[in-house]
Design a protein around this motif. Structure first.
Motif, PDB file in Angstrom:
ATOM      1  N   THR A   4       0.878  -1.171   0.000  1.00 13.63           N
ATOM      2  CA  THR A   4       0.000   0.000   0.000  1.00 13.63           C
ATOM      3  C   THR A   4       0.918   1.224   0.000  1.00 13.63           C
ATOM      4  O   THR A   4       2.129   1.092   0.196  1.00 13.63           O
ATOM      5  CB  THR A   4      -0.940   0.008   1.227  1.00 13.63           C
ATOM      6  N   SER A  25      -4.564   2.396  -3.660  1.00 15.17           N
ATOM      7  CA  SER A  25      -3.925   3.592  -4.204  1.00 15.17           C
ATOM      8  C   SER A  25      -5.000   4.596  -4.601  1.00 15.17           C
ATOM      9  O   SER A  25      -5.405   4.688  -5.759  1.00 15.17           O
ATOM     10  CB  SER A  25      -3.067   3.214  -5.409  1.00 15.17           C
ATOM     11  N   GLY A  26      -5.469   5.347  -3.636  1.00 14.16           N
ATOM     12  CA  GLY A  26      -6.559   6.287  -3.900  1.00 14.16           C
ATOM     13  C   GLY A  26      -7.907   5.623  -3.728  1.00 14.16           C
ATOM     14  O   GLY A  26      -8.025   4.397  -3.658  1.00 14.16           O
ATOM     15  N   PHE A  27      -8.948   6.443  -3.665  1.00 10.37           N
ATOM     16  CA  PHE A  27     -10.319   5.962  -3.500  1.00 10.37           C
ATOM     17  C   PHE A  27     -11.147   6.412  -4.696  1.00 10.37           C
ATOM     18  O   PHE A  27     -11.113   7.575  -5.096  1.00 10.37           O
ATOM     19  CB  PHE A  27     -10.937   6.516  -2.214  1.00 10.37           C
ATOM     20  N   VAL A  28     -11.876   5.457  -5.285  1.00 11.55           N
ATOM     21  CA  VAL A  28     -12.736   5.758  -6.425  1.00 11.55           C
ATOM     22  C   VAL A  28     -14.176   5.911  -5.944  1.00 11.55           C
ATOM     23  O   VAL A  28     -14.741   4.988  -5.354  1.00 11.55           O
ATOM     24  CB  VAL A  28     -12.667   4.641  -7.489  1.00 11.55           C
ATOM     25  N   GLN A  30     -11.183  10.209  -8.145  1.00  9.03           N
ATOM     26  CA  GLN A  30     -10.298   9.550  -7.195  1.00  9.03           C
ATOM     27  C   GLN A  30      -9.748  10.554  -6.187  1.00  9.03           C
ATOM     28  O   GLN A  30      -9.469  11.701  -6.528  1.00  9.03           O
ATOM     29  CB  GLN A  30      -9.130   8.878  -7.926  1.00  9.03           C
ATOM     30  N   GLN A  88      -6.986  10.719  -2.543  1.00  9.41           N
ATOM     31  CA  GLN A  88      -5.951  10.007  -1.808  1.00  9.41           C
ATOM     32  C   GLN A  88      -6.371   9.837  -0.349  1.00  9.41           C
ATOM     33  O   GLN A  88      -6.587  10.813   0.361  1.00  9.41           O
ATOM     34  CB  GLN A  88      -4.630  10.772  -1.887  1.00  9.41           C
ATOM     35  N   LYS A 145      -1.186   0.411 -10.128  1.00 11.64           N
ATOM     36  CA  LYS A 145      -1.854   0.853  -8.915  1.00 11.64           C
ATOM     37  C   LYS A 145      -3.323   0.429  -8.947  1.00 11.64           C
ATOM     38  O   LYS A 145      -4.004   0.617  -9.957  1.00 11.64           O
ATOM     39  CB  LYS A 145      -1.784   2.380  -8.788  1.00 11.64           C
ATOM     40  N   PRO A 190      -6.852   1.227  -7.234  1.00 12.91           N
ATOM     41  CA  PRO A 190      -7.571   2.140  -6.334  1.00 12.91           C
ATOM     42  C   PRO A 190      -8.611   1.395  -5.500  1.00 12.91           C
ATOM     43  O   PRO A 190      -9.069   0.311  -5.862  1.00 12.91           O
ATOM     44  CB  PRO A 190      -8.248   3.113  -7.304  1.00 12.91           C
ATOM     45  N   ASP A 228     -12.177   0.657  -4.267  1.00 12.56           N
ATOM     46  CA  ASP A 228     -13.552   0.785  -4.746  1.00 12.56           C
ATOM     47  C   ASP A 228     -14.383  -0.114  -3.847  1.00 12.56           C
ATOM     48  O   ASP A 228     -14.143  -1.321  -3.788  1.00 12.56           O
ATOM     49  CB  ASP A 228     -13.661   0.341  -6.211  1.00 12.56           C
ATOM     50  N   ALA A 230     -10.911   0.866 -11.352  1.00 13.23           N
ATOM     51  CA  ALA A 230     -10.228  -0.274 -10.750  1.00 13.23           C
ATOM     52  C   ALA A 230     -10.239  -1.473 -11.694  1.00 13.23           C
ATOM     53  O   ALA A 230      -9.282  -2.252 -11.726  1.00 13.23           O
ATOM     54  CB  ALA A 230     -10.880  -0.639  -9.419  1.00 13.23           C
TER      55      ALA A 230
END
Length: 213
Positions: A98, A129-132, A139, A141, A164, A166, A168, A190
């Motif tokens: 991560t 790696s980040g949020f969708v 996205q 962080q 990466k 993300p 989800d 993703a």
């Protein structure tokens, strides 16, 4: 993966894996417990014995790929798997991290472990790696890569960076329900990331096979 409560059956050819789909079989110590809440408190020899059984006594049939999901770190389990599969022509290891430094520290040790036991490293994947956002697909962080994240680590250690993934929330939901996230949510960023990473792994494995032949 939607296989909670399943039982392992034994036949003349060995243990039968639990099939999530026609082309995806699973074997886990969780299938052998009386309750999903039971703790597995085993010393090294017993754990290693079960690993050997999973590799030797499960009727996997003809396989395209055998994926072994191991716990984080560099414990007895990792060394046992490498030793037991030493004659099978293992393609290599995919290392998951991560973005946070606390995770990268563990993965650096895993890289060095692979090098010491001559296990090829297919590459590194940066998970979470980040949020969708499922609605707007933007996205953000959640875990900032304060030291550069998985990509910087891979560059510093001269190993391939596979991509990466993300966060989800629908990934976890699909896993719990035993559904394919790639099929259920084809338009998620993703999904595209998964496909790109899978393609890189497949290309690596095919290249290894061509070298051996």
């Amino acid at each position: 993966m939607g296989v909670d409560g399943e039982q392992v059956h034994q036949s003349g050819s060995g243990w039968s894996p639990i099939y999530v789909e026609d082309n995806l079989g699973v074997m886990s110590v969780g299938f052998l417990l009386n309750s999903p809440d039971d703790a597995v408190i085993w010393r090294g020899p017993k754990k290693n014995g079960l690993i050997k059984q999973f590799l030797r006594d499960v009727d996997w049939g003809e396989l395209d790929y055998l994926v072994v999901d191991t716990p984080p770190g560099t414990s007895d389990e990792h060394l046992s798997i490498v030793q037991y599969l030493s004659g099978a022509g293992v393609d290599g290891a995919v290392l998951i991290t991560t973005p946070q430094e606390v995770s990268l520290m563990d993965v650096r040790k895993e890289v060095n472990f692979c090098r010491k036991v001559n296990l090829p490293i297919i590459g590194v994947v940066e998970n979470m790696s980040g949020f969708v956002c499922p609605k707007c697909k933007n996205q953000s962080q959640i875990f900032p890569p304060t030291t550069g994240g998985g990509e910087k680590m891979a560059e510093d250690m001269k190993i391939p960076f596979l991509g990466k993934l993300p966060l989800d929330p629908r990934i976890g939901q699909c896993c719990d329900e035993g559904k394919s996230f790639l099929t259920e949510v084809p338009d998620s960023p993703a999904t595209e990331a998964y496909k790109n990473i899978i393609q890189k792994i497949e290309n690596f494995c095919k290249g290894t096979e061509e070298m051996e032949t």
